[in-house]
Design a protein around this motif. Structure first.
Motif, PDB file in Angstrom:
ATOM      1  N   VAL A   1       0.725  -1.399   0.011  1.00 36.38           N
ATOM      2  CA  VAL A   1       0.121  -0.021  -0.098  1.00 36.38           C
ATOM      3  C   VAL A   1       0.924   1.221  -0.054  1.00 36.38           C
ATOM      4  O   VAL A   1       0.712   2.241  -0.408  1.00 36.38           O
ATOM      5  CB  VAL A   1      -1.131  -0.084   1.312  1.00 36.38           C
ATOM      6  N   HIS A   2       2.093   1.038   0.573  1.00 38.42           N
ATOM      7  CA  HIS A   2       2.851   2.321   0.170  1.00 38.42           C
ATOM      8  C   HIS A   2       3.108   2.403  -1.057  1.00 38.42           C
ATOM      9  O   HIS A   2       3.248   3.606  -1.740  1.00 38.42           O
ATOM     10  CB  HIS A   2       4.132   1.772   1.005  1.00 38.42           C
ATOM     11  N   LEU A   3       3.671   1.481  -1.766  1.00 35.89           N
ATOM     12  CA  LEU A   3       3.954   1.538  -3.299  1.00 35.89           C
ATOM     13  C   LEU A   3       2.547   2.121  -4.024  1.00 35.89           C
ATOM     14  O   LEU A   3       2.792   3.066  -4.703  1.00 35.89           O
ATOM     15  CB  LEU A   3       4.001   0.296  -3.884  1.00 35.89           C
ATOM     16  N   ALA A   4       1.497   1.745  -3.726  1.00 32.37           N
ATOM     17  CA  ALA A   4       0.261   2.500  -4.147  1.00 32.37           C
ATOM     18  C   ALA A   4       0.044   3.876  -3.978  1.00 32.37           C
ATOM     19  O   ALA A   4      -0.223   4.636  -4.684  1.00 32.37           O
ATOM     20  CB  ALA A   4      -0.795   1.695  -3.577  1.00 32.37           C
ATOM     21  N   ALA A   5       0.499   4.389  -2.616  1.00 24.90           N
ATOM     22  CA  ALA A   5       0.627   5.878  -2.493  1.00 24.90           C
ATOM     23  C   ALA A   5       1.468   6.655  -3.134  1.00 24.90           C
ATOM     24  O   ALA A   5       1.288   7.664  -3.720  1.00 24.90           O
ATOM     25  CB  ALA A   5       0.752   5.977  -0.915  1.00 24.90           C
ATOM     26  N   LEU A   6       2.806   5.815  -3.015  1.00 24.04           N
ATOM     27  CA  LEU A   6       3.955   6.554  -4.084  1.00 24.04           C
ATOM     28  C   LEU A   6       3.422   6.642  -5.568  1.00 24.04           C
ATOM     29  O   LEU A   6       4.053   7.539  -6.305  1.00 24.04           O
ATOM     30  CB  LEU A   6       5.222   5.666  -3.954  1.00 24.04           C
ATOM     31  N   MET A   7       2.581   5.697  -6.015  1.00 23.77           N
ATOM     32  CA  MET A   7       2.147   5.853  -7.333  1.00 23.77           C
ATOM     33  C   MET A   7       0.762   6.634  -7.758  1.00 23.77           C
ATOM     34  O   MET A   7       0.233   6.606  -8.631  1.00 23.77           O
ATOM     35  CB  MET A   7       2.046   4.254  -7.895  1.00 23.77           C
ATOM     36  N   ASN A   8       0.578   7.268  -6.377  1.00 24.25           N
ATOM     37  CA  ASN A   8      -0.693   7.985  -6.623  1.00 24.25           C
ATOM     38  C   ASN A   8      -1.923   7.577  -7.114  1.00 24.25           C
ATOM     39  O   ASN A   8      -2.520   7.918  -7.508  1.00 24.25           O
ATOM     40  CB  ASN A   8      -0.336   9.448  -7.392  1.00 24.25           C
ATOM     41  N   GLY A   9      -1.757   6.038  -6.787  1.00 23.33           N
ATOM     42  CA  GLY A   9      -3.245   5.112  -7.102  1.00 23.33           C
ATOM     43  C   GLY A   9      -3.211   4.955  -8.528  1.00 23.33           C
ATOM     44  O   GLY A   9      -3.949   4.200  -9.045  1.00 23.33           O
ATOM     45  N   GLU A  10      -2.038   5.300  -9.170  1.00 22.49           N
ATOM     46  CA  GLU A  10      -2.199   5.325 -10.817  1.00 22.49           C
ATOM     47  C   GLU A  10      -1.222   4.053 -11.332  1.00 22.49           C
ATOM     48  O   GLU A  10      -0.061   3.792 -10.694  1.00 22.49           O
ATOM     49  CB  GLU A  10      -1.610   6.623 -11.508  1.00 22.49           C
ATOM     50  N   GLY A  11      -1.703   3.290 -12.295  1.00 17.01           N
ATOM     51  CA  GLY A  11      -1.101   2.324 -12.633  1.00 17.01           C
ATOM     52  C   GLY A  11      -1.461   1.265 -11.982  1.00 17.01           C
ATOM     53  O   GLY A  11      -2.540   0.906 -11.398  1.00 17.01           O
ATOM     54  N   SER A  12      -0.756  -0.164 -11.789  1.00 18.35           N
ATOM     55  CA  SER A  12      -1.312  -1.440 -11.253  1.00 18.35           C
ATOM     56  C   SER A  12      -0.233  -2.128 -10.593  1.00 18.35           C
ATOM     57  O   SER A  12       0.992  -1.832 -10.925  1.00 18.35           O
ATOM     58  CB  SER A  12      -2.107  -2.293 -12.330  1.00 18.35           C
ATOM     59  N   ILE A  13      -0.733  -2.614  -9.394  1.00 12.06           N
ATOM     60  CA  ILE A  13       0.292  -3.474  -8.479  1.00 12.06           C
ATOM     61  C   ILE A  13      -0.530  -4.877  -8.491  1.00 12.06           C
ATOM     62  O   ILE A  13      -1.620  -5.105  -8.129  1.00 12.06           O
ATOM     63  CB  ILE A  13       0.240  -2.895  -7.178  1.00 12.06           C
ATOM     64  N   VAL A  14       0.434  -5.937  -8.601  1.00 14.23           N
ATOM     65  CA  VAL A  14       0.277  -7.279  -8.506  1.00 14.23           C
ATOM     66  C   VAL A  14       0.766  -7.606  -7.175  1.00 14.23           C
ATOM     67  O   VAL A  14       2.156  -7.763  -7.236  1.00 14.23           O
ATOM     68  CB  VAL A  14       0.522  -8.328  -9.519  1.00 14.23           C
ATOM     69  N   ALA A  15      -0.127  -7.831  -6.204  1.00 10.96           N
ATOM     70  CA  ALA A  15       0.332  -8.425  -4.991  1.00 10.96           C
ATOM     71  C   ALA A  15       0.311  -9.784  -4.764  1.00 10.96           C
ATOM     72  O   ALA A  15      -0.696 -10.144  -4.544  1.00 10.96           O
ATOM     73  CB  ALA A  15      -0.268  -7.719  -3.911  1.00 10.96           C
ATOM     74  N   CYS A  16       1.396 -10.673  -4.808  1.00 14.66           N
ATOM     75  CA  CYS A  16       1.505 -11.768  -4.679  1.00 14.66           C
ATOM     76  C   CYS A  16       1.787 -12.414  -3.205  1.00 14.66           C
ATOM     77  O   CYS A  16       2.722 -11.908  -2.776  1.00 14.66           O
ATOM     78  CB  CYS A  16       2.502 -12.537  -5.666  1.00 14.66           C
ATOM     79  N   GLU A  17       0.868 -13.359  -2.788  1.00 10.17           N
ATOM     80  CA  GLU A  17       1.322 -13.964  -1.366  1.00 10.17           C
ATOM     81  C   GLU A  17       0.979 -15.353  -1.297  1.00 10.17           C
ATOM     82  O   GLU A  17      -0.086 -15.899  -2.069  1.00 10.17           O
ATOM     83  CB  GLU A  17       0.739 -13.090  -0.511  1.00 10.17           C
ATOM     84  N   LEU A  18       1.870 -16.313  -0.924  1.00  7.43           N
ATOM     85  CA  LEU A  18       1.841 -17.647  -1.062  1.00  7.43           C
ATOM     86  C   LEU A  18       0.642 -18.146   0.029  1.00  7.43           C
ATOM     87  O   LEU A  18      -0.042 -19.170  -0.113  1.00  7.43           O
ATOM     88  CB  LEU A  18       3.174 -18.242  -0.784  1.00  7.43           C
ATOM     89  N   ASN A  19       0.800 -17.447   1.200  1.00  2.00           N
ATOM     90  CA  ASN A  19      -0.035 -18.149   2.350  1.00  2.00           C
ATOM     91  C   ASN A  19      -1.261 -17.649   2.297  1.00  2.00           C
ATOM     92  O   ASN A  19      -1.825 -16.497   2.304  1.00  2.00           O
ATOM     93  CB  ASN A  19       0.536 -17.757   3.528  1.00  2.00           C
TER      94      ASN A  19
END
Ligand code: SAM
Length: 504
Positions: free
Chosen positions: A264-282
């Protein structure tokens, strides 16, 4: 010998819980005052957390730190639960000995052994009396036997107080409370205005949108935290997403994402623009990740419950990924004090298994090399951050060093995140000065950050300059040792503009 002294300074604050205990079929539970009801529930919440902590510790897997388990949304009375879990863990060796000597932990009660430990702690060293609940009644019934067993242990060990019996469990130095403003939902100024009504507050001088409050400030139930306007995230941990500094509009992967603070820090730095894939095994941790994302208000994050290693870097849907944040599982040795690991049974000197722990680090290190090599294989990635909260060279410099030939063959070089930061990588290979370390004592958390930048893709990339100012890096490289160093051709005066320039 006088009877052992009770340790009154550690009585947990169990009051303040408002739910009503369940009615048991066929009999009404006796009415009790609010304090007792609170204690009844706090003991059960603490027992649930304690079970997960002890199981994670026994299997030496990260089942979640005490803090992360206590502060998960399902725990209602966080303050009392935290105090009870910590105190029970602190007294656990004594409780086990006393219960074994008195023989009351029969197979029937073994099924609820964590609740027996918590209740025994609370009655022997905390609350003194408790009437509701079958485990409470068990401990009250045998209280004299337990106290006698406790006195005998003191005599046998030639100690005159419980404090002496407890020995020297590390006490944690008070640390400032850091919080990161979620710029998707609030401005730093508005948060300062709100919090400064009741708290002393400072801006951090290194990390933008990071505020510093006095040690012991408890904001877990503060509306700003509940609404996701601020995140209780450490300073070093917050440096990781900034080091990656993804541009608004980019496609980014957070490879090992839960609980999602950096996502969510990345999302804030990107100003909510673009896209993030958040991968989690568990699977369980994906739920926490999704909760964090909901709280942040970011709507450009897709969660994937799976193994990052199974994501095909040649899959066309990942062809446009330009940045990867890789913060894989690690030993957590840099935050072990913060995590209160010294309270865990595996950390007591009797139980310490050096061979086991180095085997674990070797295994982690092999996994970290594998995921880092995989991250480097994504064809359009321009920036890649590898980070750990470990202090071990084997998980940090050695991992980076081992992938350098591959990284170089794919066109990556090490770059210098936070160039003004004084603590760099251990000098075990030429180029380790690019790496960043934080120290668990001096900097409060022991983190490690390595930043890889693709040489052919830096034309519009923003890089910190050597002297601590932040600037736009133009593609100009010069040879230095066997590494490559980038120059800044345009400087910006304040770090605050670090990522905001990309929003222009
Ligand atoms: C150190 S934690 C990440 C913390 C996270 N970056 C944050 O700041 O909130 C590492 C996470 O990676 C997950 N993980 C471990 N192996 C993985 C894999 N092969 N693929 C995806 N996730 C993995 C773990 O379950 C754990 O949740």
């Amino acid at each position: 010998m006088p009877p052992p002294q009770k340790n009154r300074s550690h009585v947990p604050a169990t009051a303040g819980h408002s739910r009503t205990p369940p009615r048991q079929p066929g009999r009404r539970m006796a009415s009790r005052d609010a304090g007792e009801r609170a204690a009844f529930f706090a003991r059960r919440e603490a027992a649930t957390v304690l079970r997960r902590v002890l199981r994670g510790d026994a299997s030496r897997r990260a089942g979640g730190s005490i803090k992360s388990l206590v502060y998960s949304p399902s725990v209602r009375n966080k303050r009392a639960t935290f105090a009870l879990v910590c105190q029970t863990l602190k007294y656990l060796p004594i409780l086990k000995e006393v219960l074994a000597a008195s023989g009351i932990l029969t197979s029937k009660w073994k099924k609820q052994e964590e609740l027996v430990y918590v209740t025994a702690y609370d009655i022997l060293f905390g609350q003194e009396t408790a009437v509701s609940g079958s485990v409470e009644q068990l401990i009250m019934l045998h209280k004299d036997t337990l106290m006698t067993a406790l006195k005998k242990i003191c005599v046998r060990k030639k100690v005159s107080s419980i404090q002496e019996l407890l020995g020297n469990k590390t006490t944690v130095k008070p640390k400032p409370r850091f919080l990161r403003v979620n710029t998707l939902k609030a401005t730093t100024e508005s948060v300062i205005e709100e919090l400064s009504k009741i708290h002393m507050i400072d801006k951090d001088d290194v990390v933008p949108d990071m505020l510093v409050l006095p040690p012991g400030t408890d904001l877990h139930n503060h509306p700003l935290v509940k609404d996701g306007k601020v995140f209780l995230q450490g300073k070093a941990s917050s440096m990781v997403a900034i080091a990656l500094c993804p541009k608004p509009g980019w496609k980014v992967i957070d490879a090992c994402a839960a609980p999602g603070n950096k996502t969510v820090h990345l999302a804030a730095l990107m100003n909510g623009e673009g896209s993030i894939v958040a991968c989690e095994l568990n699977k369980e941790r994906v739920k926490t990740l999704q909760h964090t994302i909901r709280r942040s208000g970011a709507d450009n994050i897709e969660t994937v419950n799976g193994d990052f290693l199974d994501i095909d870097s040649n899959d066309p849907s990942y062809a446009e990924v330009r940045a990867i944040l890789l913060d894989p599982s690690c030993s957590g040795s840099g935050i072990s004090t913060e995590r209160l690991d010294h309270l865990l049974p595996s950390h007591s000197s009797d139980d310490q298994d050096d061979a086991g722990s180095s085997a674990r680090i070797r295994k982690l290190s092999a996994f970290q090399r594998k995921v880092l090599s995989h991250a480097l294989s994504f064809p359009s990635v321009e920036r890649l951050v590898y980070s750990t909260c470990s202090i071990h060279q084997a998980e940090n410099e050695d991992v980076v060093n081992s992938v350098l030939p591959l990284a170089s063959s794919l066109g990556f070089e090490l770059a210098t995140p936070f160039p003004q930061w004084h603590r760099r990588g251990l000098p075990v290979f030429d180029g380790a000065e690019h790496l960043l370390r934080t120290d668990p004592e001096d900097d409060l958390e022991g983190f490690f950050i390595a930043l890889f930048v693709r040489k052919t893709a830096t034309e519009d990339a923003l890089e910190p300059s050597k002297d601590g100012a932040w600037g736009v890096k133009r593609k100009r490289v010069c040879r230095r040792g066997n590494g490559l160093r980038a120059f800044s051709s345009l400087r910006l005066s304040r770090m605050d503009v670090l990522c905001s320039i990309w929003r222009l």
